[in-house]
Scaffold this active site. Structure first.
Site, PDB file in Angstrom:
ATOM      1  N   ARG A   1      -7.852  -0.405   1.077  1.00  0.00           N
ATOM      2  CA  ARG A   1      -8.438  -1.570   0.403  1.00  0.00           C
ATOM      3  C   ARG A   1      -8.898  -1.222  -1.004  1.00  0.00           C
ATOM      4  NH1 ARG A   1     -12.699  -1.981   5.248  1.00  0.00           N
ATOM      5  NH2 ARG A   1     -10.969  -0.919   6.285  1.00  0.00           N
TER       6      ARG A   1
ATOM      7  N   ASP B   1     -12.164   7.134   4.122  1.00  0.00           N
ATOM      8  CA  ASP B   1     -10.927   6.871   4.865  1.00  0.00           C
ATOM      9  C   ASP B   1     -10.520   5.400   4.791  1.00  0.00           C
ATOM     10  OD1 ASP B   1      -8.729   7.467   6.367  1.00  0.00           O
ATOM     11  OD2 ASP B   1      -9.797   7.658   8.280  1.00  0.00           O
TER      12      ASP B   1
ATOM     13  N   LYS C   1      -9.962  12.801   8.739  1.00  0.00           N
ATOM     14  CA  LYS C   1      -9.461  12.351  10.038  1.00  0.00           C
ATOM     15  C   LYS C   1      -9.350  13.534  11.001  1.00  0.00           C
ATOM     16  CE  LYS C   1      -6.445   8.600   8.370  1.00  0.00           C
ATOM     17  NZ  LYS C   1      -7.077   7.489   9.102  1.00  0.00           N
TER      18      LYS C   1
ATOM     19  N   GLU D   1      -9.461   3.781   2.372  1.00  0.00           N
ATOM     20  CA  GLU D   1      -8.975   3.896   0.992  1.00  0.00           C
ATOM     21  C   GLU D   1      -7.936   2.842   0.640  1.00  0.00           C
ATOM     22  OE1 GLU D   1      -7.633   5.402   3.458  1.00  0.00           O
ATOM     23  OE2 GLU D   1      -5.518   5.026   3.075  1.00  0.00           O
TER      24      GLU D   1
ATOM     25  N   ASP E   1       1.668   6.245   5.637  1.00  0.00           N
ATOM     26  CA  ASP E   1       0.685   5.312   5.081  1.00  0.00           C
ATOM     27  C   ASP E   1       1.159   4.659   3.773  1.00  0.00           C
ATOM     28  OD1 ASP E   1      -1.690   4.029   5.604  1.00  0.00           O
ATOM     29  OD2 ASP E   1      -2.946   5.504   4.582  1.00  0.00           O
TER      30      ASP E   1
ATOM     31  N   ASP F   1      -2.504  10.149   3.893  1.00  0.00           N
ATOM     32  CA  ASP F   1      -3.907   9.772   4.086  1.00  0.00           C
ATOM     33  C   ASP F   1      -4.592  10.739   5.044  1.00  0.00           C
ATOM     34  OD1 ASP F   1      -6.335   8.556   4.355  1.00  0.00           O
ATOM     35  OD2 ASP F   1      -5.610   6.858   5.552  1.00  0.00           O
TER      36      ASP F   1
ATOM     37  N   LYS G   1       0.842  -1.206   0.000  1.00  0.00           N
ATOM     38  CA  LYS G   1       0.000   0.000   0.000  1.00  0.00           C
ATOM     39  C   LYS G   1       0.877   1.257   0.000  1.00  0.00           C
ATOM     40  CE  LYS G   1      -3.224   2.605   2.994  1.00  0.00           C
ATOM     41  NZ  LYS G   1      -4.082   2.589   4.207  1.00  0.00           N
TER      42      LYS G   1
HETATM   43  N1  BES Z   1      -4.163   4.338   7.051  1.00  0.00           N
HETATM   44  C1  BES Z   1      -5.312   4.124   7.850  1.00  0.00           C
HETATM   45  C2  BES Z   1      -5.076   3.096   8.953  1.00  0.00           C
HETATM   46  C3  BES Z   1      -4.361   3.588  10.160  1.00  0.00           C
HETATM   47  C4  BES Z   1      -4.971   4.462  11.034  1.00  0.00           C
HETATM   48  C5  BES Z   1      -3.112   3.123  10.463  1.00  0.00           C
HETATM   49  C6  BES Z   1      -4.317   4.875  12.171  1.00  0.00           C
HETATM   50  C7  BES Z   1      -2.451   3.526  11.607  1.00  0.00           C
HETATM   51  C8  BES Z   1      -3.048   4.407  12.458  1.00  0.00           C
HETATM   52  C9  BES Z   1      -6.460   3.603   6.973  1.00  0.00           C
HETATM   53  O1  BES Z   1      -6.504   4.102   5.694  1.00  0.00           O
HETATM   54  C10 BES Z   1      -7.717   4.009   7.648  1.00  0.00           C
HETATM   55  O2  BES Z   1      -7.957   5.177   7.745  1.00  0.00           O
HETATM   56  N2  BES Z   1      -8.485   3.043   8.109  1.00  0.00           N
HETATM   57  C11 BES Z   1      -9.685   3.301   8.801  1.00  0.00           C
HETATM   58  C12 BES Z   1     -10.719   2.308   8.336  1.00  0.00           C
HETATM   59  C13 BES Z   1     -12.091   2.616   8.812  1.00  0.00           C
HETATM   60  C14 BES Z   1     -12.615   3.869   8.150  1.00  0.00           C
HETATM   61  C15 BES Z   1     -12.992   1.453   8.495  1.00  0.00           C
HETATM   62  C16 BES Z   1      -9.419   3.141  10.294  1.00  0.00           C
HETATM   63  O3  BES Z   1      -8.675   2.252  10.665  1.00  0.00           O
HETATM   64  O4  BES Z   1      -9.916   3.972  11.054  1.00  0.00           O
HETATM   65 ZN    ZN Z   2      -4.737   4.711   4.897  1.00  0.00          ZN
HETATM   66 MN    MN Z   3      -7.566   5.941   5.614  1.00  0.00          MN
END
Ligand code: BES
Ligand code: ZN
Ligand code: MN
Length: 501
Positions: A355, A351, A281, A353, A292, A274, A269
């Protein structure tokens, strides 16, 4: 840091800092005993007066010890002598010793910890560990400092691994392996640490191109927006819509084996920043979302190591790279996109994104008819809650592959822990309007994310590593760790071993 082997006895090694072990209850290792003898018992008397017992995790540095050549001796606590020295315990000790040696500010180090017996591990492995851990401890990221090095201690520039003559060959080859892995880890850390305004999708592509130029067996290509459109990568493109930076699908192909031999495809990825997009966020630690793209950095780092080691394998690294930003043109919650696989996805949260870009990259990966596909992604905050920084989350549709990755992580000191991928979890991804939704609610967030990806790899043996908790550290020690390059390299080395056996 430059690494070499040295067969001189510990007391006569010319170095700024000689690293030697001592077990609990002041039970000597061979190097410790030799140093103590050469100093006429002075070493043990200083150690006793300092009330240093040899407990694991403790160190004691002694300067200007009489009768010995090294400028200083770093005594490293090895813990109980009677309990088995497991690889995990040894790795922890080596990591702490490397940090202490590097922090001591000496220009050179000599490492006499390979003589310590470790359960099921040989001298070559221990030499490799020395190089990897010293390399990791000496890592600095000064690329963005205007006044690099001012007022800061420099890491040692040279390190030697002490080896009895009969282990010299093992040490030489362990050092070579360790050096290649350390370089891959360091490259991944550099890419991760670079800020989002420098490390853009195009920048990542340029770095991959430069890597290919350094290695004869690696070829580079990149897919731009036009190619992505033609291939129908509507999901990957939907994430890039909100950004002024054009997306890239980076492709590195390493050919170290015959054409007929199946390939290992690594997918990383590469979200270079992000923000969450329209589902934005909170701002508190948003800066960390420059990390990210650590999945992409890891596949590039692993490729660097693999090519340097000239492994007899075919390996492909794919890195879908984009930013995720809000904009008038950005994807909105409720939007529905069509993936390269033909499946439609309802974007309930912009968010989620990772996947969305990985699913198209996974479909693209199937073109290689790979032996296995392994993707790496800083995919979910939920994985950080589940496992913290100690293990990457592992998911797989093929248990032998999962087992091989778990074992590789264990061996490399870069562990993963398997989580389930049962059909039940896929229920959470049902959409009222499209084939699938991109989020599955609060429960089991790391699993539903993996389950989303699993829906795009029906035919292939596949594993997914959620590295959200392991790829970087937060707080005072904020920075990329280079994980799981160590795990990946070990997996590749294991596969290369099978191939040549
Ligand atoms: N890059 C983030 C995951 C992440 C968040 C990694 C905080 C490390 C610390 C990912 O793109 C994301 O935002 N995931 C969301 C998914 C949710 C919206 C289902 C998450 O984990 O909050
Ligand atoms: Zn992300
Ligand atoms: Mn995200």
């Amino acid at each position: 840091m430059k690494f070499s082997t040295i067969t001189t006895d510990a007391p006569r090694i010319r170095t700024g800092c000689l690293v030697a072990g001592l077990f609990e209850g002041r039970t000597a290792t061979p190097a410790y005993r030799a140093l103590d003898d050469a100093s006429g018992g002075k070493l043990d008397s200083v150690v006793r007066k300092a009330r240093f017992r040899g407990d694991a995790g403790r160190h004691l540095q002694i300067h200007a010890l009489e009768g010995v050549t090294p400028d200083s001796v770093l005594v490293v606590g090895c813990g109980p002598a009677k309990e088995t020295m497991t690889a995990t315990r040894y790795l922890k000790m080596a990591g702490g010793a490397a940090r202490a040696a590097v922090d001591s500010g000496t220009p050179s180090v000599s490492w006499a910890l390979c003589e310590i017996e470790v359960d099921d591990r040989d001298f070559e492995w221990k030499s490799r560990v020395a190089v990897e851990r010293l390399g990791d401890a000496a890592y600095r990221f000064d690329a963005m400092r205007g006044n690099a090095d001012r007022n800061r201690t420099r890491p040692p520039s040279r390190a030697s691994v002490a080896a009895p003559r009969r282990y010299r060959g093992a040490a030489v080859s362990g050092i070579a392996t360790g050096r290649a892995i350390a370089a891959g880890v360091s490259l991944a850390r550099d890419l991760g640490n670079l800020p989002g305004n420098v490390c853009t999708p195009s920048y990542l592509a340029e770095q991959a191109k430069a890597l290919a130029a350094r290695h004869r067996k690696v070829t580079f290509k990149v897919l731009d927006e036009t190619r992505m459109k033609r291939l129908g990568m509507g999901s990957l493109l939907s994430v890039a819509r909100g950004s002024r930076e054009p997306p890239r699908l980076i492709v590195l192909e390493y050919r170290g084996a015959a054409r007929g031999q199946g390939s290992i495809v690594l997918v990383g990825k590469g979200v270079t920043f992000d923000s969450g997009g329209i589902s934005i966020k909170p701002s508190a630690t948003m800066d960390e979302m420059k990390f990210d793209m650590c999945g992409a950095a890891s596949v590039i780092g692993a490729m660097e190591a693999c090519a340097t080691l000239d492994l007899p394998l075919n390996v492909v690294a794919l890195a879908p790279a984009t930013e995720n930003l809000p904009d008038g043109n950005a994807s909105k919650p409720g939007d529905i996109v069509t993936t390269m696989a033909g499946k439609t996805v309802e974007i309930l949260n912009t968010d989620a994104e990772g996947r969305l870009i990985l699913c198209d990259a996974l479909t693209y990966a199937e073109r290689y008819k790979p032996d296995v596909i392994i993707d790496l992604a800083t995919l979910t905050g939920a994985c950080v809650i589940a496992l913290g920084a100690h293990a990457s989350g592992l998911f797989s549709n093929h248990q032998p592959l999962a087992d091989a990755l778990l074992a590789a992580g264990e061996r490399a000191g870069d562990r993963a822990w398997q989580m389930p991928l049962w059909d039940e979890y896929a229920e959470q991804l049902k959409s009222n309007f499209a084939d699938v939704a991109n989020v599955g609610g609060r429960e089991a967030g790391a699993v539903t994310a993996a389950s989303f990806l699993a829906g795009f790899v029906s035919k292939q043996r596949w594993a997914h590593l959620d590295i959200a908790g392991t790829a970087w550290r937060s707080g005072r020690a904020k920075g990329a760790t280079g994980r799981p390059v160590g795990l990946l390299c070990q997996y590749l080395l294991d596969r290369a071993g099978e191939a040549s056996a």
